[in-house]
Design a protein around this motif. Structure first.
Motif, PDB file in Angstrom:
ATOM      1  N   ALA A  14      23.203  -3.196   2.649  1.00  0.00           N
ATOM      2  CA  ALA A  14      23.266  -4.696   3.005  1.00  0.00           C
ATOM      3  C   ALA A  14      22.749  -5.467   1.683  1.00  0.00           C
ATOM      4  CB  ALA A  14      21.608  -4.598   3.977  1.00  0.00           C
ATOM      5  N   SER A  15      23.067  -6.715   1.791  1.00  0.00           N
ATOM      6  CA  SER A  15      23.103  -7.902   0.886  1.00  0.00           C
ATOM      7  C   SER A  15      22.004  -8.742   1.412  1.00  0.00           C
ATOM      8  CB  SER A  15      24.415  -8.234   0.313  1.00  0.00           C
ATOM      9  OG  SER A  15      25.110  -7.276  -0.467  1.00  0.00           O
ATOM     10  N   ILE A  16      20.826  -9.084   0.862  1.00  0.00           N
ATOM     11  CA  ILE A  16      19.958  -9.789   1.449  1.00  0.00           C
ATOM     12  C   ILE A  16      19.589 -10.987   0.623  1.00  0.00           C
ATOM     13  CG2 ILE A  16      17.375  -9.776   2.296  1.00  0.00           C
ATOM     14  CD1 ILE A  16      17.601  -6.684   2.670  1.00  0.00           C
ATOM     15  N   PRO A  17      19.828 -12.081   0.938  1.00  0.00           N
ATOM     16  CA  PRO A  17      19.515 -13.238   0.228  1.00  0.00           C
ATOM     17  C   PRO A  17      17.952 -13.479   0.158  1.00  0.00           C
ATOM     18  CG  PRO A  17      20.122 -14.040   2.317  1.00  0.00           C
ATOM     19  CD  PRO A  17      20.402 -12.398   2.270  1.00  0.00           C
ATOM     20  N   ILE A  18      17.537 -13.890  -1.048  1.00  0.00           N
ATOM     21  CA  ILE A  18      16.116 -14.352  -1.152  1.00  0.00           C
ATOM     22  C   ILE A  18      16.164 -15.785  -1.941  1.00  0.00           C
ATOM     23  CG2 ILE A  18      13.972 -13.667  -2.648  1.00  0.00           C
ATOM     24  CD1 ILE A  18      15.310 -10.963  -3.212  1.00  0.00           C
ATOM     25  N   ALA A  19      15.494 -16.560  -1.215  1.00  0.00           N
ATOM     26  CA  ALA A  19      15.501 -18.045  -1.729  1.00  0.00           C
ATOM     27  C   ALA A  19      14.636 -18.019  -3.064  1.00  0.00           C
ATOM     28  CB  ALA A  19      14.798 -18.865  -0.703  1.00  0.00           C
ATOM     29  N   SER A  20      15.077 -19.366  -3.681  1.00  0.00           N
ATOM     30  CA  SER A  20      14.467 -19.451  -5.293  1.00  0.00           C
ATOM     31  C   SER A  20      12.914 -19.548  -4.936  1.00  0.00           C
ATOM     32  CB  SER A  20      14.870 -20.631  -5.902  1.00  0.00           C
ATOM     33  OG  SER A  20      14.595 -21.731  -4.979  1.00  0.00           O
ATOM     34  N   GLN A  21      12.375 -18.804  -5.973  1.00  0.00           N
ATOM     35  CA  GLN A  21      10.809 -18.696  -5.889  1.00  0.00           C
ATOM     36  C   GLN A  21      10.120 -18.946  -7.539  1.00  0.00           C
ATOM     37  OE1 GLN A  21       8.785 -17.533  -3.193  1.00  0.00           O
ATOM     38  NE2 GLN A  21      10.659 -17.563  -2.009  1.00  0.00           N
ATOM     39  N   VAL A  22       9.486 -19.912  -7.674  1.00  0.00           N
ATOM     40  CA  VAL A  22       8.556 -20.047  -8.779  1.00  0.00           C
ATOM     41  C   VAL A  22       9.463 -20.123  -9.992  1.00  0.00           C
ATOM     42  CG1 VAL A  22       6.381 -19.766 -10.093  1.00  0.00           C
ATOM     43  CG2 VAL A  22       6.726 -18.826  -7.673  1.00  0.00           C
TER      44      VAL A  22
ATOM     45  N   VAL B 133      19.292  -9.284  -3.075  1.00  0.00           N
ATOM     46  CA  VAL B 133      19.064  -7.750  -3.272  1.00  0.00           C
ATOM     47  C   VAL B 133      19.910  -7.029  -2.403  1.00  0.00           C
ATOM     48  CG1 VAL B 133      16.872  -7.936  -1.417  1.00  0.00           C
ATOM     49  CG2 VAL B 133      17.229  -5.920  -3.213  1.00  0.00           C
ATOM     50  N   HIS B 134      20.544  -5.972  -3.198  1.00  0.00           N
ATOM     51  CA  HIS B 134      21.468  -5.076  -2.264  1.00  0.00           C
ATOM     52  C   HIS B 134      21.101  -3.744  -2.192  1.00  0.00           C
ATOM     53  CE1 HIS B 134      24.513  -7.970  -3.838  1.00  0.00           C
ATOM     54  NE2 HIS B 134      23.947  -8.231  -4.884  1.00  0.00           N
ATOM     55  N   VAL B 135      21.049  -3.360  -0.842  1.00  0.00           N
ATOM     56  CA  VAL B 135      20.541  -2.385  -0.471  1.00  0.00           C
ATOM     57  C   VAL B 135      21.562  -1.166  -0.395  1.00  0.00           C
ATOM     58  CG1 VAL B 135      18.927  -1.052   1.299  1.00  0.00           C
ATOM     59  CG2 VAL B 135      18.619  -3.485   0.872  1.00  0.00           C
TER      60      VAL B 135
ATOM     61  N   ALA C 156       0.977  -1.061  -0.096  1.00  0.00           N
ATOM     62  CA  ALA C 156      -0.045   0.001   0.153  1.00  0.00           C
ATOM     63  C   ALA C 156       0.953   1.279  -0.089  1.00  0.00           C
ATOM     64  CB  ALA C 156      -0.971  -0.145   1.168  1.00  0.00           C
ATOM     65  N   PHE C 157       0.381   2.401  -0.588  1.00  0.00           N
ATOM     66  CA  PHE C 157       0.910   3.817  -0.913  1.00  0.00           C
ATOM     67  C   PHE C 157       2.394   3.610  -1.322  1.00  0.00           C
ATOM     68  CE2 PHE C 157      -1.494   3.218   3.404  1.00  0.00           C
ATOM     69  CZ  PHE C 157      -2.478   4.075   3.127  1.00  0.00           C
ATOM     70  N   GLY C 158       2.435   2.809  -2.194  1.00  0.00           N
ATOM     71  CA  GLY C 158       3.880   2.847  -3.087  1.00  0.00           C
ATOM     72  C   GLY C 158       4.871   2.146  -2.455  1.00  0.00           C
ATOM     73  N   GLY C 159       4.605   1.240  -1.513  1.00  0.00           N
ATOM     74  CA  GLY C 159       5.625   0.687  -0.929  1.00  0.00           C
ATOM     75  C   GLY C 159       6.170  -0.867  -1.728  1.00  0.00           C
ATOM     76  N   VAL C 160       7.115  -1.597  -1.322  1.00  0.00           N
ATOM     77  CA  VAL C 160       7.472  -2.778  -2.103  1.00  0.00           C
ATOM     78  C   VAL C 160       8.020  -3.538  -0.841  1.00  0.00           C
ATOM     79  CG1 VAL C 160       9.924  -2.033  -2.157  1.00  0.00           C
ATOM     80  CG2 VAL C 160       8.988  -3.902  -3.792  1.00  0.00           C
ATOM     81  N   SER C 161       7.570  -5.067  -0.992  1.00  0.00           N
ATOM     82  CA  SER C 161       8.032  -6.119  -0.216  1.00  0.00           C
ATOM     83  C   SER C 161       8.561  -7.270  -0.698  1.00  0.00           C
ATOM     84  CB  SER C 161       6.902  -6.755   0.597  1.00  0.00           C
ATOM     85  OG  SER C 161       6.381  -5.563   1.540  1.00  0.00           O
ATOM     86  N   ILE C 162       9.427  -8.137  -0.145  1.00  0.00           N
ATOM     87  CA  ILE C 162       9.972  -9.280  -0.811  1.00  0.00           C
ATOM     88  C   ILE C 162       8.945 -10.416  -0.478  1.00  0.00           C
ATOM     89  CG2 ILE C 162      11.917 -11.014  -0.960  1.00  0.00           C
ATOM     90  CD1 ILE C 162      13.638  -8.659   0.209  1.00  0.00           C
ATOM     91  N   VAL C 163       8.706 -11.407  -1.461  1.00  0.00           N
ATOM     92  CA  VAL C 163       7.809 -12.337  -0.852  1.00  0.00           C
ATOM     93  C   VAL C 163       8.120 -13.371   0.179  1.00  0.00           C
ATOM     94  CG1 VAL C 163       6.768 -14.641  -1.896  1.00  0.00           C
ATOM     95  CG2 VAL C 163       6.863 -12.567  -3.434  1.00  0.00           C
ATOM     96  N   ASP C 164       9.511 -13.314  -0.120  1.00  0.00           N
ATOM     97  CA  ASP C 164      10.019 -14.226   1.191  1.00  0.00           C
ATOM     98  C   ASP C 164      10.014 -13.670   2.453  1.00  0.00           C
ATOM     99  OD1 ASP C 164      11.936 -16.969   2.041  1.00  0.00           O
ATOM    100  OD2 ASP C 164      12.960 -15.197   2.737  1.00  0.00           O
TER     101      ASP C 164
END
Length: 365
Positions: A245-253, A260-262, A213-221
């Motif tokens: 930060a470098s945030i790992p994201i597990a494989s999806q679909v 994702v590097h912040v 909501a309001f233009g934000g973004v989230s990671i599915v995991d």
């Protein structure tokens, strides 16, 4: 030296491109309106209150902005609600009790400063620019003539504010376009987490990211998203160092694991209309790590070629003296360059700078 009216108007528009100039613009307008001080606030729901002021109240201004919830003070709230399109006396909109309780006014009164004149400019992305000038208590309030002096300049202040915000949007769009040229999905977020710009490659990763909501973004995991939201939250805490930060994201679909590097984008610490933004860049697991390329450093942090060369020498672990020699610089010039690099990257030491550049190394080579 007092500027002519045309020179002052030119200076106002110049401030749209060079944020440091706002201090001088506010000083000159304060003199013309026989005000003690002047300030510019930018307020929005997704970013902390920020602004510029005349030089004589810089210390007070920083104290006010760093206080608890400055945007919730009666003076700020009432003017954001009223959004006057001409300059008005703020005291006319507040009760005596509210004036006595307002933290900003308490500090101003301790300096001998009294009545405020304010006008608000509504910006397209939901923020407002609030121009505020103050009289010495001994000089009384603003009469019709003085308010007219301020109102004559308001159209130019409004247009310069709109240009400043537009330039911030264009810089964000250029950042993600540059990342796309490197083959990297990327998005630029405001400090509150709202998306300012994305490239097509980032939009294609809808199996990894979802809109909020309001233009934000989230990671599915969920676990990865918790780390991302922490990184976004820390950007709104000025007492914390820049978080990379470098945030790992597990494989999806069917997609392989990603990271994702912040990265904090600090185009200018003085640019109050866009403030510090977050750059999200996504890579697949397995991308080579190390230090980034010269082109990547230049694109991420607006470093000049010479600044980028020095920064990259430091990133591989050599001393400043060695890096200066390798780049053909005197040690004095290298220190000057390093100071500029710190300012542009939002770091404060060589250790922080090296950590930042090594984290960015996995974004491309």
């Amino acid at each position: 030296m007092r500027r002519s009216s045309n020179d002052l108007i030119d200076h106002i528009y110049e401030a749209a491109f060079v944020p440091e100039i706002w201090d001088d613009v506010l000083e000159e307008i304060a003199r013309r309106s026989r005000s003690a001080t002047g300030a510019l606030f930018v307020c929005s729901q997704d970013m902390p209150l920020r602004g510029r002021s005349t030089k004589d109240v810089h210390e007070f201004f920083e104290r006010f902005l760093s206080g608890p919830n400055p945007a919730e003070e009666p003076c700020v709230q009432r003017m954001m609600g009223e959004q006057p399109t001409s300059f008005v006396q703020v005291d006319d909109f507040l009760s005596p009790e509210e004036l006595q309780a307002d933290a900003g006014r308490i500090l101003l009164r301790s300096l001998g400063i009294g009545v405020n004149a304010c006008s608000v400019v509504t910006l397209p992305k939901g923020a407002v620019a609030m121009f505020l000038f103050n009289r010495w208590i001994a000089d009384g309030g603003y009469d019709t003539e003085l308010l007219g002096t301020l109102d004559a300049l308001r159209p130019h202040l409004a247009r310069a504010s709109l240009v400043s915000e537009r330039l911030g949007l264009e810089r964000a769009q250029n950042s993600v376009a540059i990342m796309e040229n490197f083959g990297l999905p990327a998005a630029v977020l405001r400090p509150g987490g709202n998306v300012l710009a994305v490239n097509a490659q980032f939009e294609a990763l809808d199996a990894l990211f979802i809109a909020r909501a309001f233009g934000g973004v989230s990671i599915v995991d969920r676990s990865s998203n918790a780390l991302l939201q922490t990184a976004i939250g820390n950007m709104q805490k000025p007492d914390l160092p820049p978080l990379v930060a470098s945030i790992p994201i597990a494989s999806q679909v069917g997609l392989p694991p990603h990271v994702v590097h912040v990265v904090p984008l600090r185009r200018s610490a003085k640019d109050i209309f866009t403030s510090a933004d977050l750059l999200l860049v996504v890579t697949q697991v397995g991308v080579s790590t190390g230090v980034p390329s010269n082109a990547m450093v230049t694109a991420l942090f607006d470093l000049s070629p010479a600044e980028a060369r020095l920064a990259l020498r430091l990133a591989i672990g050599v001393s400043l003296t060695e890096a200066a020699r390798d780049c053909g610089l005197s040690i004095a010039s290298a220190r000057t360059y390093l100071s500029r690099i710190f300012s542009k990257t939002g770091t404060h030491s060589q250790h922080q700078l090296v950590a930042l550049l090594r984290s960015a190394g996995s974004l491309g080579s």
